[in-house]
Design an enzyme around this catalytic site. Structure first.
Site, PDB file in Angstrom:
ATOM      1  N   CYS B  86       0.845  -1.201   0.000  1.00 53.76           N
ATOM      2  CA  CYS B  86       0.000   0.000   0.000  1.00 53.76           C
ATOM      3  C   CYS B  86       0.885   1.258   0.000  1.00 53.76           C
ATOM      4  O   CYS B  86       1.592   1.485  -0.955  1.00 53.76           O
ATOM      5  CB  CYS B  86      -0.953  -0.050   1.196  1.00 53.76           C
ATOM      6  SG  CYS B  86      -2.394   0.999   0.992  1.00 53.76           S
ATOM      7  N   HIS B 201      -3.319  -5.845   0.897  1.00 53.75           N
ATOM      8  CA  HIS B 201      -2.674  -6.078   2.195  1.00 53.75           C
ATOM      9  C   HIS B 201      -2.607  -7.561   2.559  1.00 53.75           C
ATOM     10  O   HIS B 201      -3.505  -8.059   3.246  1.00 53.75           O
ATOM     11  CB  HIS B 201      -3.464  -5.357   3.290  1.00 53.75           C
ATOM     12  CG  HIS B 201      -3.338  -3.879   3.257  1.00 53.75           C
ATOM     13  ND1 HIS B 201      -2.367  -3.199   3.965  1.00 53.75           N
ATOM     14  CD2 HIS B 201      -4.044  -2.933   2.607  1.00 53.75           C
ATOM     15  CE1 HIS B 201      -2.494  -1.900   3.743  1.00 53.75           C
ATOM     16  NE2 HIS B 201      -3.500  -1.710   2.927  1.00 53.75           N
ATOM     17  N   GLU B 203      -0.892  -8.905   4.802  1.00 53.97           N
ATOM     18  CA  GLU B 203      -0.764  -9.061   6.267  1.00 53.97           C
ATOM     19  C   GLU B 203      -2.126  -9.046   6.960  1.00 53.97           C
ATOM     20  O   GLU B 203      -2.229  -9.355   8.133  1.00 53.97           O
ATOM     21  CB  GLU B 203       0.179  -7.998   6.846  1.00 53.97           C
ATOM     22  CG  GLU B 203      -0.398  -6.600   7.040  1.00 53.97           C
ATOM     23  CD  GLU B 203      -0.507  -5.776   5.760  1.00 53.97           C
ATOM     24  OE1 GLU B 203      -0.277  -6.320   4.660  1.00 53.97           O
ATOM     25  OE2 GLU B 203      -0.845  -4.569   5.869  1.00 53.97           O
TER      26      GLU B 203
END
Lengths: 77, 238
Positions: B86, B201, B203
């Protein structure tokens, strides 16, 4: 003390989606003469002394991203 | 494996990244503050998302000129793993480690939703385990990948396109390309393949609590034994 204005604009080949939104609003307000709107930014630099090469270096090093933006420098001495 | 999670003023996905790396990827991870220079002892770098320096001037512009990023550049040139997610992707582009730039979404809006991704190049460490269609969340206002036509051609030719936005069936279409990126590009690699930047994302998709764990298929690069564990396969299937 020289005042330098740097105009940074998105390259013409890229869709300026914010400019497009403003253009749509202007048309809705009845300004039918509007063909295109492009939004950029103005950065004012108050300098002790003006050196064209150094200002251009500032522009290409951080003030503008050459991948997506063009810049124009205007000096008021 | 020890991962440096870079913290910049305005990072806001740093805690997500650290949690995911330690808890789900089972690797060592530590924060490194932006005014540091030293990456000694680290094997990989994670540049997390957020709004570094308030997105002033351009997303990632000032972050890319902060002291730690010069060390990240050297780290990457040594062939070590670097991931920018990002805002981290925007920073790596501004730093010149990755080609192109990320600008305001074509639809002008901030988009926060799940997307589907397909790996284009399966030879890099980051994409080796990315089989099939991956479901990963995005949250960005300025994620439209752009580059000049020559650069896009080079990316294609060098197999540097890591991920594209696709639909659930894995097909490219205009609707799936949520932010209007050129070539529906969601992530790119550097030429050597050790540096990955991506808008989604991973994660945020590593823990069973989220309902899907496709992020492991990307972040698994940081812990290959975990990524290949057969015990993970049932959890990864959806």
């Amino acid at each position: 003390m020289p005042l330098v204005r740097v105009f940074v604009t998105l390259k013409p080949s890229l869709l300026d989606s914010a400019g497009k939104a403003v253009s749509d609003s202007l048309l809705k307000l009845g300004y039918q003469e509007v063909e295109k709107v492009r939004i950029g930014k103005v950065i004012e630099l108050q300098l002790e002394s003006y050196d064209e090469a150094r200002v251009k270096q500032m522009c290409s090093q951080i003030l503008a991203n050459p991948v997506i933006e063009d810049f124009k420098v205007e000096v008021q001495k | 494996m020890k991962v440096a999670v870079i913290q910049l003023p305005g990072s806001n996905c740093d805690q997500d990244a650290l949690f995911s790396l330690r808890n789900d990827l089972k690797v060592d991870a530590e924060y490194v503050w932006h005014d540091q220079h030293d990456l000694t002892g680290f094997d990989a770098v994670f540049v997390p998302g957020g709004f570094s320096y308030g997105d002033y001037l351009r997303c990632g512009a000032m972050a890319a000129r902060s002291p730690i990023m010069e060390s990240v550049r050297q780290f990457a040139e040594e062939g070590k793993l670097v991931l920018g997610v990002c805002n981290g992707f925007q920073i790596l582009c501004e730093l010149g480690l990755l080609p192109g730039a990320l600008i305001l979404n074509a639809g002008q809006k901030f988009i926060c939703q799940d997307v589907y991704l397909k790996a284009e190049n399966r030879t890099s460490p980051w994409t080796r385990s990315a089989e099939g269609v991956l479901r990963i969340p995005i949250a960005h206002g300025e994620g439209r990948f752009v580059a000049d036509p020559e650069t896009i051609q080079q990316l294609e030719a060098n197999q540097q396109i890591a991920f594209r936005y696709v639909n659930q069936q894995g097909l490219l279409n205009q609707e799936a390309n949520v932010n209007g990126s050129m070539g529906a590009i969601a992530g790119v690699l550097n030429q050597a393949g050790n540096v990955l930047g991506l808008m989604p994302h991973p994660e945020r998709a590593t823990n069973p609590i989220f309902g899907y764990q496709d992020g492991l298929k990307i972040l698994g690069a940081l812990n290959p034994c975990l990524a290949s564990k057969e015990s993970l396969e049932p959890a990864l299937a959806h």
